[in-house]
Design a protein around this motif. Structure first.
Motif, PDB file in Angstrom:
ATOM      1  N   ILE A 166      -4.620  21.273 -65.448  1.00  0.00           N
ATOM      2  CA  ILE A 166      -5.729  21.039 -64.539  1.00  0.00           C
ATOM      3  C   ILE A 166      -7.029  20.988 -65.341  1.00  0.00           C
ATOM      4  CG2 ILE A 166      -7.054  22.123 -62.683  1.00  0.00           C
ATOM      5  CD1 ILE A 166      -4.493  22.932 -61.445  1.00  0.00           C
ATOM      6  N   ALA A 167      -7.087  21.725 -66.429  1.00  0.00           N
ATOM      7  CA  ALA A 167      -8.216  21.581 -67.338  1.00  0.00           C
ATOM      8  C   ALA A 167      -7.666  21.733 -68.733  1.00  0.00           C
ATOM      9  CB  ALA A 167      -9.311  22.590 -67.037  1.00  0.00           C
ATOM     10  N   ALA A 168      -7.648  22.949 -69.225  1.00  0.00           N
ATOM     11  CA  ALA A 168      -7.128  23.169 -70.570  1.00  0.00           C
ATOM     12  C   ALA A 168      -5.942  24.092 -70.543  1.00  0.00           C
ATOM     13  CB  ALA A 168      -8.228  23.762 -71.459  1.00  0.00           C
ATOM     14  N   ALA A 169      -5.196  24.076 -69.470  1.00  0.00           N
ATOM     15  CA  ALA A 169      -4.177  25.109 -69.279  1.00  0.00           C
ATOM     16  C   ALA A 169      -2.919  24.911 -70.068  1.00  0.00           C
ATOM     17  CB  ALA A 169      -3.815  25.208 -67.804  1.00  0.00           C
ATOM     18  N   ALA A 170      -2.803  23.836 -70.810  1.00  0.00           N
ATOM     19  CA  ALA A 170      -1.601  23.688 -71.626  1.00  0.00           C
ATOM     20  C   ALA A 170      -1.600  24.664 -72.768  1.00  0.00           C
ATOM     21  CB  ALA A 170      -1.511  22.266 -72.159  1.00  0.00           C
ATOM     22  N   ALA A 171      -2.625  25.520 -72.802  1.00  0.00           N
ATOM     23  CA  ALA A 171      -2.722  26.504 -73.872  1.00  0.00           C
ATOM     24  C   ALA A 171      -1.577  27.481 -73.901  1.00  0.00           C
ATOM     25  CB  ALA A 171      -4.030  27.280 -73.735  1.00  0.00           C
ATOM     26  N   TRP A 174      -8.644  34.442 -57.630  1.00  0.00           N
ATOM     27  CA  TRP A 174      -9.349  33.629 -58.638  1.00  0.00           C
ATOM     28  C   TRP A 174      -8.704  32.250 -58.780  1.00  0.00           C
ATOM     29  CZ3 TRP A 174     -14.018  33.971 -60.378  1.00  0.00           C
ATOM     30  CH2 TRP A 174     -14.411  33.166 -61.446  1.00  0.00           C
ATOM     31  N   THR A 175      -7.425  32.173 -58.558  1.00  0.00           N
ATOM     32  CA  THR A 175      -6.758  30.865 -58.575  1.00  0.00           C
ATOM     33  C   THR A 175      -7.371  29.944 -57.527  1.00  0.00           C
ATOM     34  OG1 THR A 175      -4.678  31.788 -59.411  1.00  0.00           O
ATOM     35  CG2 THR A 175      -4.546  29.680 -58.245  1.00  0.00           C
ATOM     36  N   GLN A 176      -7.709  30.502 -56.365  1.00  0.00           N
ATOM     37  CA  GLN A 176      -8.341  29.678 -55.326  1.00  0.00           C
ATOM     38  C   GLN A 176      -9.752  29.268 -55.729  1.00  0.00           C
ATOM     39  OE1 GLN A 176      -6.097  28.716 -53.224  1.00  0.00           O
ATOM     40  NE2 GLN A 176      -4.781  30.256 -54.219  1.00  0.00           N
ATOM     41  N   VAL A 177     -10.454  30.128 -56.453  1.00  0.00           N
ATOM     42  CA  VAL A 177     -11.781  29.762 -56.959  1.00  0.00           C
ATOM     43  C   VAL A 177     -11.673  28.528 -57.846  1.00  0.00           C
ATOM     44  CG1 VAL A 177     -13.716  30.502 -58.408  1.00  0.00           C
ATOM     45  CG2 VAL A 177     -12.672  32.114 -56.802  1.00  0.00           C
ATOM     46  N   VAL A 178     -10.675  28.522 -58.726  1.00  0.00           N
ATOM     47  CA  VAL A 178     -10.485  27.399 -59.639  1.00  0.00           C
ATOM     48  C   VAL A 178     -10.056  26.147 -58.875  1.00  0.00           C
ATOM     49  CG1 VAL A 178      -9.198  26.552 -61.636  1.00  0.00           C
ATOM     50  CG2 VAL A 178      -9.892  28.956 -61.525  1.00  0.00           C
ATOM     51  N   LEU A 179      -9.067  26.295 -58.006  1.00  0.00           N
ATOM     52  CA  LEU A 179      -8.523  25.130 -57.304  1.00  0.00           C
ATOM     53  C   LEU A 179      -9.513  24.511 -56.335  1.00  0.00           C
ATOM     54  CD1 LEU A 179      -4.891  26.310 -56.455  1.00  0.00           C
ATOM     55  CD2 LEU A 179      -5.544  24.538 -58.090  1.00  0.00           C
ATOM     56  N   ARG A 180     -10.370  25.347 -55.710  1.00  0.00           N
ATOM     57  CA  ARG A 180     -11.206  24.854 -54.618  1.00  0.00           C
ATOM     58  C   ARG A 180     -12.659  24.684 -55.010  1.00  0.00           C
ATOM     59  NH1 ARG A 180      -7.184  24.614 -51.340  1.00  0.00           N
ATOM     60  NH2 ARG A 180      -5.513  26.072 -51.877  1.00  0.00           N
ATOM     61  N   GLY A 181     -12.977  24.995 -56.282  1.00  0.00           N
ATOM     62  CA  GLY A 181     -14.283  24.627 -56.806  1.00  0.00           C
ATOM     63  C   GLY A 181     -15.390  25.634 -56.619  1.00  0.00           C
ATOM     64  N   ASP A 234       0.677  22.415 -56.763  1.00  0.00           N
ATOM     65  CA  ASP A 234      -0.720  21.993 -56.899  1.00  0.00           C
ATOM     66  C   ASP A 234      -1.491  22.870 -57.874  1.00  0.00           C
ATOM     67  OD1 ASP A 234      -0.151  23.910 -54.948  1.00  0.00           O
ATOM     68  OD2 ASP A 234      -1.873  23.419 -53.712  1.00  0.00           O
ATOM     69  N   GLY A 235      -0.807  23.714 -58.607  1.00  0.00           N
ATOM     70  CA  GLY A 235      -1.441  24.536 -59.628  1.00  0.00           C
ATOM     71  C   GLY A 235      -1.376  26.001 -59.280  1.00  0.00           C
ATOM     72  N   THR A 236      -1.086  26.822 -60.259  1.00  0.00           N
ATOM     73  CA  THR A 236      -0.970  28.256 -59.995  1.00  0.00           C
ATOM     74  C   THR A 236      -1.631  29.074 -61.087  1.00  0.00           C
ATOM     75  OG1 THR A 236       0.570  29.967 -59.246  1.00  0.00           O
ATOM     76  CG2 THR A 236       1.244  28.671 -61.171  1.00  0.00           C
ATOM     77  N   GLY A 237      -1.991  30.282 -60.719  1.00  0.00           N
ATOM     78  CA  GLY A 237      -2.593  31.194 -61.679  1.00  0.00           C
ATOM     79  C   GLY A 237      -1.566  31.863 -62.559  1.00  0.00           C
ATOM     80  N   TRP A 238      -2.026  32.462 -63.613  1.00  0.00           N
ATOM     81  CA  TRP A 238      -1.140  33.121 -64.552  1.00  0.00           C
ATOM     82  C   TRP A 238      -1.860  34.329 -65.146  1.00  0.00           C
ATOM     83  CZ3 TRP A 238      -2.540  32.508 -69.904  1.00  0.00           C
ATOM     84  CH2 TRP A 238      -3.543  31.550 -70.130  1.00  0.00           C
ATOM     85  N   GLU A 239      -1.098  35.225 -65.669  1.00  0.00           N
ATOM     86  CA  GLU A 239      -1.641  36.446 -66.253  1.00  0.00           C
ATOM     87  C   GLU A 239      -1.237  36.577 -67.711  1.00  0.00           C
ATOM     88  OE1 GLU A 239       0.089  40.186 -65.133  1.00  0.00           O
ATOM     89  OE2 GLU A 239       2.104  39.341 -64.942  1.00  0.00           O
ATOM     90  N   VAL A 266      -3.331  26.495 -63.688  1.00  0.00           N
ATOM     91  CA  VAL A 266      -4.760  26.256 -63.580  1.00  0.00           C
ATOM     92  C   VAL A 266      -5.451  26.700 -64.863  1.00  0.00           C
ATOM     93  CG1 VAL A 266      -4.719  26.564 -61.075  1.00  0.00           C
ATOM     94  CG2 VAL A 266      -5.286  28.512 -62.540  1.00  0.00           C
ATOM     95  N   ASP A 267      -6.672  26.241 -65.051  1.00  0.00           N
ATOM     96  CA  ASP A 267      -7.477  26.641 -66.204  1.00  0.00           C
ATOM     97  C   ASP A 267      -8.100  27.996 -65.886  1.00  0.00           C
ATOM     98  OD1 ASP A 267      -8.922  26.703 -68.525  1.00  0.00           O
ATOM     99  OD2 ASP A 267     -10.480  25.329 -67.835  1.00  0.00           O
TER     100      ASP A 267
END
Length: 369
Positions: free
Chosen positions: A8-13, A205-212, A275-280, A341-342
């Motif tokens: 979604i941004a740089a999440a392939a890290a 925070w995942t929703q913050v990223v996904l929804r802007g 549609d994108g998910t958060g990670w820890e 998500v990033d």
């Protein structure tokens, strides 16, 4: 459904993956007996250790599942002879306990749980920096650039659903975040509260990223609130409720759902939002002003090792390792099949206090018990 990875941004890290935390144990729990373990002499006053010599005892604030916490401290005690005990704490509770005992810390090291909380603790002056020699084995993207924590595993946020309950409701396991807003799921979803649980804050925070933005995220969480049965203190408890058939689905780290399915809750199924998910990143850190600082450093070094990280899967904790020398388990999430998500851990930590306060005031108060 098979998902192909995209950033979604740089999440392939993230290239290797392995969370959560649960309810508090009110009393410090000693390591269970293990063959060959040394528990330390009772009733004697140890000599002051040298700068490199570990003290005779250690207390760990542990943010993983109870059985994993027990296994970690038992293995460390057996390996080193340092008498080790722990208290199991959810992420928010850990920060609160560290803050309340800042002048006389009750813990020496913090092990497990998302590093969002570690960043909050570091900003509050509750953690010490440490340049561990064991960090040479870990990719720098899993280590705090400021030196306050080291990454020991990575976990991915997902949905843990009860297929039998869903069948009765006429719904399928959710595949996107918006699937959770289905009116048929009213009172059928459970998650933890973001003020007490690192898992739940990752969701927020995942929703913050996904929804802007934060306002948009809270708007979406407000819609979800209508379908929530209960907010728990523990991040993994909602998966157990789904397994018992109390709700149709729950929002947890995916490895927790796999664990409970293996423990006999066979109606459970894990899905990851396409549609994108958060990670820890799960962390380990030294407590500032700890009473046993040398033993804490020894524990930190050990926690970064493949030996320590491989303990998780032996107790059905399938987070991915940060140490590339660890032997992976086939039950771990395949990053080639998820969209991440990033997730900016620093930004999340800076926003956590105000954002969780808004959630508490505008959507739902944190659970008291």
């Amino acid at each position: 459904m098979t998902l192909r990875i995209r950033t979604i941004a740089a999440a392939a890290a993230v290239s290797a993956l392995l969370l959560s935390s649960c309810a508090i144990e009110d009393e410090t729990t000693p390591a269970p007996p293990a063959d060959g373990a040394t528990t330390g002499a009772a009733g004697t006053e140890p000599a002051a250790p040298s700068a490199a010599e570990p003290e005779d005892s250690l207390v760990v604030a542990c943010g993983n599942q109870e059985d994993v916490c027990q296994a970690w401290v038992a293995a460390f005690e057996e390996k080193t002879g340092v008498a080790t005990s722990y208290v199991r704490l959810a992420s928010g509770e850990a920060v609160a306990r560290l803050e309340s005992a800042k002048s006389n810390p009750e813990f020496d090291v913090w092990h497990g749980g998302p590093v969002d909380g570690y960043n909050v603790a570091a900003a509050a002056g509750l953690l010490d920096t440490y340049n561990s020699p064991a960090a040479s084995e870990i990719d720098p993207k899993y280590m705090d650039p400021d030196g306050y924590w080291g990454g020991i595993y990575v976990g991915v946020l997902g949905f843990c659903s009860n297929q039998a309950v869903q069948h009765g409701l006429g719904v399928e396991a959710p595949k996107t975040w918006d699937d959770l807003l289905d009116p048929k799921l009213k009172g059928q979803i459970m998650m933890a509260h973001p003020a007490t649980s690192g898992t739940a804050f990752t969701t927020l925070w995942t929703q913050v990223v996904l929804r802007g933005g934060e306002d948009q995220a809270l708007d979406w969480m407000r819609q979800l609130h209508g379908n929530i049965l209960q907010y728990t203190k523990s991040g993994s408890a909602p998966a157990q409720s789904a397994g018992r058939g109390e709700v149709a689905t729950s929002i947890v780290f995916s490895h927790d759902c796999v664990k409970y399915e293996e423990q006999g809750m066979t109606d459970l199924v894990t899905t990851i939002p396409s549609d994108g998910t958060g990670w820890e990143i799960g962390g380990v850190a030294l407590i500032k002003g700890a009473q046993h600082p040398n033993a804490a450093k020894l524990y930190y070094d050990w926690a970064l090792s493949a030996e320590a990280q491989e303990i998780g899967p032996k107790h059905q904790s399938y987070q991915l390792f940060t140490n590339p020398n660890g032997a992976p388990d086939e039950r771990m999430v395949n990053l080639d099949e998820v969209t991440l998500v990033d997730y900016d851990f620093k930004a999340a930590a800076e926003a956590k206090e105000s954002l969780t306060a808004r959630f508490d005031e505008e959507i739902a108060a944190a659970p008291k018990e």
